[in-house]
Design a protein around this motif. Structure first.
Motif, PDB file in Angstrom:
ATOM      1  N   TRP A 327      -5.881   1.253  10.805  1.00 52.66           N
ATOM      2  CA  TRP A 327      -5.808   2.402   9.891  1.00 52.66           C
ATOM      3  C   TRP A 327      -4.425   3.055   9.941  1.00 52.66           C
ATOM      4  CZ3 TRP A 327      -9.301   0.518   7.424  1.00 52.66           C
ATOM      5  CH2 TRP A 327     -10.619   0.370   7.819  1.00 52.66           C
ATOM      6  N   ILE A 328      -3.842   3.144  11.124  1.00 43.62           N
ATOM      7  CA  ILE A 328      -2.516   3.760  11.247  1.00 43.62           C
ATOM      8  C   ILE A 328      -1.457   2.903  10.557  1.00 43.62           C
ATOM      9  CG2 ILE A 328      -0.690   4.332  12.912  1.00 43.62           C
ATOM     10  CD1 ILE A 328      -2.953   5.346  14.781  1.00 43.62           C
ATOM     11  N   SER A 329      -1.571   1.581  10.691  1.00 46.51           N
ATOM     12  CA  SER A 329      -0.592   0.710  10.027  1.00 46.51           C
ATOM     13  C   SER A 329      -0.743   0.780   8.507  1.00 46.51           C
ATOM     14  CB  SER A 329      -0.738  -0.743  10.516  1.00 46.51           C
ATOM     15  OG  SER A 329      -1.969  -1.304  10.094  1.00 46.51           O
ATOM     16  N   TRP A 330      -1.942   1.066   8.029  1.00 45.33           N
ATOM     17  CA  TRP A 330      -2.171   1.227   6.594  1.00 45.33           C
ATOM     18  C   TRP A 330      -1.778   2.615   6.101  1.00 45.33           C
ATOM     19  CZ3 TRP A 330      -5.781  -0.741   2.540  1.00 45.33           C
ATOM     20  CH2 TRP A 330      -5.846  -2.130   2.554  1.00 45.33           C
ATOM     21  N   ALA A 331      -1.698   3.577   7.023  1.00 46.12           N
ATOM     22  CA  ALA A 331      -1.536   4.981   6.620  1.00 46.12           C
ATOM     23  C   ALA A 331      -0.298   5.266   5.774  1.00 46.12           C
ATOM     24  CB  ALA A 331      -1.548   5.875   7.860  1.00 46.12           C
ATOM     25  N   PRO A 332       0.898   4.712   6.084  1.00 48.28           N
ATOM     26  CA  PRO A 332       2.054   5.025   5.229  1.00 48.28           C
ATOM     27  C   PRO A 332       1.818   4.627   3.778  1.00 48.28           C
ATOM     28  CG  PRO A 332       2.758   3.912   7.234  1.00 48.28           C
ATOM     29  CD  PRO A 332       1.269   3.827   7.200  1.00 48.28           C
ATOM     30  N   TYR A 333       1.227   3.460   3.590  1.00 47.87           N
ATOM     31  CA  TYR A 333       0.985   2.970   2.235  1.00 47.87           C
ATOM     32  C   TYR A 333      -0.142   3.731   1.537  1.00 47.87           C
ATOM     33  CZ  TYR A 333      -2.365   0.032  -0.342  1.00 47.87           C
ATOM     34  OH  TYR A 333      -3.353  -0.429  -1.170  1.00 47.87           O
ATOM     35  N   VAL A 334      -1.330   3.760   2.171  1.00 48.63           N
ATOM     36  CA  VAL A 334      -2.484   4.399   1.528  1.00 48.63           C
ATOM     37  C   VAL A 334      -2.219   5.880   1.291  1.00 48.63           C
ATOM     38  CG1 VAL A 334      -4.932   4.961   1.739  1.00 48.63           C
ATOM     39  CG2 VAL A 334      -4.099   2.739   2.514  1.00 48.63           C
ATOM     40  N   SER A 335      -1.699   6.557   2.296  1.00 49.08           N
ATOM     41  CA  SER A 335      -1.458   7.992   2.178  1.00 49.08           C
ATOM     42  C   SER A 335      -0.409   8.300   1.118  1.00 49.08           C
ATOM     43  CB  SER A 335      -1.023   8.559   3.532  1.00 49.08           C
ATOM     44  OG  SER A 335      -2.025   8.342   4.506  1.00 49.08           O
ATOM     45  N   SER A 336       0.648   7.492   1.063  1.00 54.71           N
ATOM     46  CA  SER A 336       1.681   7.702   0.044  1.00 54.71           C
ATOM     47  C   SER A 336       1.124   7.468  -1.348  1.00 54.71           C
ATOM     48  CB  SER A 336       2.870   6.778   0.291  1.00 54.71           C
ATOM     49  OG  SER A 336       3.507   7.089   1.509  1.00 54.71           O
ATOM     50  N   PHE A 337       0.287   6.445  -1.474  1.00 53.04           N
ATOM     51  CA  PHE A 337      -0.315   6.162  -2.776  1.00 53.04           C
ATOM     52  C   PHE A 337      -1.259   7.294  -3.191  1.00 53.04           C
ATOM     53  CE2 PHE A 337      -3.616   4.255  -5.472  1.00 53.04           C
ATOM     54  CZ  PHE A 337      -2.815   3.758  -6.491  1.00 53.04           C
ATOM     55  N   ILE A 338      -2.085   7.768  -2.255  1.00 49.20           N
ATOM     56  CA  ILE A 338      -2.992   8.878  -2.561  1.00 49.20           C
ATOM     57  C   ILE A 338      -2.191  10.125  -2.932  1.00 49.20           C
ATOM     58  CG2 ILE A 338      -4.734  10.436  -1.604  1.00 49.20           C
ATOM     59  CD1 ILE A 338      -5.698   8.102   0.137  1.00 49.20           C
ATOM     60  N   ALA A 339      -1.108  10.366  -2.195  1.00 46.98           N
ATOM     61  CA  ALA A 339      -0.247  11.519  -2.507  1.00 46.98           C
ATOM     62  C   ALA A 339       0.318  11.397  -3.913  1.00 46.98           C
ATOM     63  CB  ALA A 339       0.883  11.616  -1.483  1.00 46.98           C
ATOM     64  N   ARG A 340       0.759  10.183  -4.274  1.00 48.60           N
ATOM     65  CA  ARG A 340       1.382   9.969  -5.588  1.00 48.60           C
ATOM     66  C   ARG A 340       0.428  10.306  -6.730  1.00 48.60           C
ATOM     67  NH1 ARG A 340       2.192   9.759  -9.999  1.00 48.60           N
ATOM     68  NH2 ARG A 340       3.497   8.380 -11.297  1.00 48.60           N
ATOM     69  N   ILE A 341      -0.878  10.040  -6.557  1.00 52.61           N
ATOM     70  CA  ILE A 341      -1.834  10.253  -7.653  1.00 52.61           C
ATOM     71  C   ILE A 341      -2.539  11.612  -7.555  1.00 52.61           C
ATOM     72  CG2 ILE A 341      -2.245   7.772  -7.904  1.00 52.61           C
ATOM     73  CD1 ILE A 341      -4.864   8.113  -6.382  1.00 52.61           C
ATOM     74  N   SER A 342      -2.052  12.499  -6.665  1.00 49.10           N
ATOM     75  CA  SER A 342      -2.770  13.750  -6.397  1.00 49.10           C
ATOM     76  C   SER A 342      -2.014  15.007  -6.799  1.00 49.10           C
ATOM     77  CB  SER A 342      -3.127  13.831  -4.906  1.00 49.10           C
ATOM     78  OG  SER A 342      -3.948  12.751  -4.524  1.00 49.10           O
TER      79      SER A 342
END
Length: 504
Positions: A327-342
């Motif tokens: 989950w931590i290794s995915w966090a930069p990508y997933v979190s950035s993507f969620i931020a972008r659409i929020s």
């Protein structure tokens, strides 16, 4: 050092590291011996899990507490953007996109297999199979529940706040550099962005490898003449890579949005089909009971490290620490993507949407698929664990569906389609985020940069499957997550420091 140069340096450094890693993995183990990629990655994974497992566990607990606090705090009404900014996507599309980016392939890969594997190999060994079944569901909920979604919510919130509230470039380093003196910020920025890119590449490559394994496994299980081999997996990766690179050229509001809506619709259909074909009342009872067990045991599980039992600690390293790393290794990508659409949502709306809705759906998903697998194993003499052990973890879902006869074959086809679309949306979203990181947070990065990262991610996924399959995938996820642990800590410190300066 200016922003463009920092971004360019991080981009070039990351590409070089990833290319060298790919070349290293492609060299046969027989030539490198103990210095092969698989061997070195396995040793480092073991060291990190054993020596720093406590840090992973503690960080995930602190993040969950912080996110729950933000949900109910006075800061909840702060908008991620200007006062007149409105959300770009509908609530359904927003949830569908964040869910597709967050866990799509993993849910299908582990939906049946993990609870069944925990049934026969529980964290705390017991001869009572019913107790093992309860523990299996509780631990599965734990690995896929509030902690990982709290991680995405926390990091995504920080990025969205920094980008849309503070009007900074959409890169991880902007959430860290204010803690340092100006003369060090250029160097810190390059290091942080490089770490974020590498973690993203390794984390997503792991998931793409799982997806390729399961698509191949499903095709091989359903169509006897298709072999479940590395060559077939490579063909799957090549085909899907072409598809997601095509999707990457269409932009977020077309390719990813349309596929994400399709994903969530297919996932709901698949889940309801298995729910109503299987032991419906039992599965719904299991869902309610398992949710209760999860919340009752959450504090205990959150801090469990097996300090008094080497056997228990080995299980935690293989499962819990691996998941926290993934989950931590995915966090930069997933979190950035969620931020972008929020953009345009409030902190309370953001946290509530990212933390509560996906967690509830995930619990229901595992209750239906994992519960069906456990029911088959306990009450229907279906030896799923033998199939999983002999043919691979990726076969769990298809072995379950086979027990449903003709309708199971139809559902299998839908499942393979869903895995493929999850594969495409995950990779498409990841190429967008990596391109954004590589161009100083540009929200509309050039297609050429997306293509480069798309090829690199698929190449690493293929190399990891070639080098050692699931074991290599897991080891690299742990390696990618470790440096980013410390970035998360710095991001949190800077974020709360900025929040405290907000006027109400």
């Amino acid at each position: 050092m200016n922003q463009g140069k920092k971004s360019y340096t991080a981009y070039i450094s990351s590409v070089i590291i990833c290319v060298l890693f790919t070349i290293w993995g492609a060299i046969p183990s027989s030539l490198l011996g103990q210095y092969s990629m698989k061997r070195v990655a396995g040793v480092l994974q073991n060291v990190i899990s054993k020596q720093f497992g406590w840090l992973y566990v503690l960080l995930m607990v602190v993040i969950l507490v912080a996110v729950v606090y933000l949900l109910f705090s006075k800061y909840g009404d702060i908008k991620l953007g200007r006062k007149d900014d409105e959300p770009e996507f509908s609530y359904f599309s927003w949830v569908a996109m964040l869910f597709s980016a967050g866990m799509g392939i993993g849910l299908i890969f582990w939906g049946v297999a993990e609870p069944v594997m925990h049934l026969y190999d529980p964290a705390i060994p017991s001869s009572d199979m019913l107790e093992n079944a309860r523990e299996a569901m509780t631990y599965t909920f734990f690995h896929w529940g509030l902690q990982p979604w709290a991680l995405y919510a926390f990091i995504g919130l920080i990025i969205a706040y920094t980008t849309f509230r503070k009007d900074k470039p959409a890169v991880i380093s902007e959430s860290v550099t204010p803690l340092f003196a100006k003369k060090y910020r250029g160097t810190v920025s390059t290091i942080v962005d490089t770490i974020a890119i590498i973690a993203t590449v390794f984390g997503v490559a792991t998931s793409l490898g799982l997806g390729a394994q399961q698509i191949t496994g499903g095709l091989s299980f359903s169509i006897s003449w298709i072999p479940n081999t590395f060559i077939t997996q490579l063909v799957v990766i090549i085909i899907v890579t072409v598809l997601y690179l095509i999707s990457a050229t269409t932009g977020l509001d077309k390719g990813v949005k349309i596929l994400s809506n399709m994903n969530i619709s297919l996932a709901i259909f698949l889940m309801l089909a298995v729910l109503f074909i299987g032991p419906t009342a039992y599965l719904l009872d299991l869902f309610v009971q398992s949710v209760g067990n999860y919340f009752q045991k959450l504090p205990e599980l959150s801090f469990r490290l097996g300090a008094f039992s080497s056997e228990n600690r080995e299980w935690i390293d293989e499962w819990t620490i691996f998941y926290w790393s993934w989950w931590i290794s995915w966090a930069p990508y997933v979190s950035s993507f969620i931020a972008r659409i929020s953009k345009g949502r409030t902190i309370r709306e953001f946290v509530g949407g990212v933390l509560i809705v996906p967690t509830a759906f995930t619990f229901l998903w595992f209750s239906v698929f994992g519960g069906s697998g456990i029911w088959q194993a306990l009450f229907n003499n279906n030896n799923l664990i033998q199939t999983i052990t002999e043919k691979g973890t990726e076969i769990g879902l298809f072995a379950l569906l086979e027990s449903y006869g003709g309708i199971g074959k139809v559902i299998t086809g839908i499942a393979i389609l869903l895995i493929s679309t999850f594969f495409i949306t995950s990779a498409d979203s990841a190429t967008y985020v990596l391109a954004m990181f590589s161009t100083n947070g540009n929200l509309t990065p050039h297609a050429r940069v997306k293509f480069i990262w798309g090829i690199i991610m698929s190449s690493i996924a293929a190399i990891l499957l070639y080098a050692g399959g699931l074991e290599s995938l897991q080891a690299v996820a742990v390696l990618g997550s470790f440096p980013f642990l410390f970035v998360i800590i710095l991001m949190g410190i800077n974020f709360f420091k900025s929040l405290s300066a907000e006027k109400h």
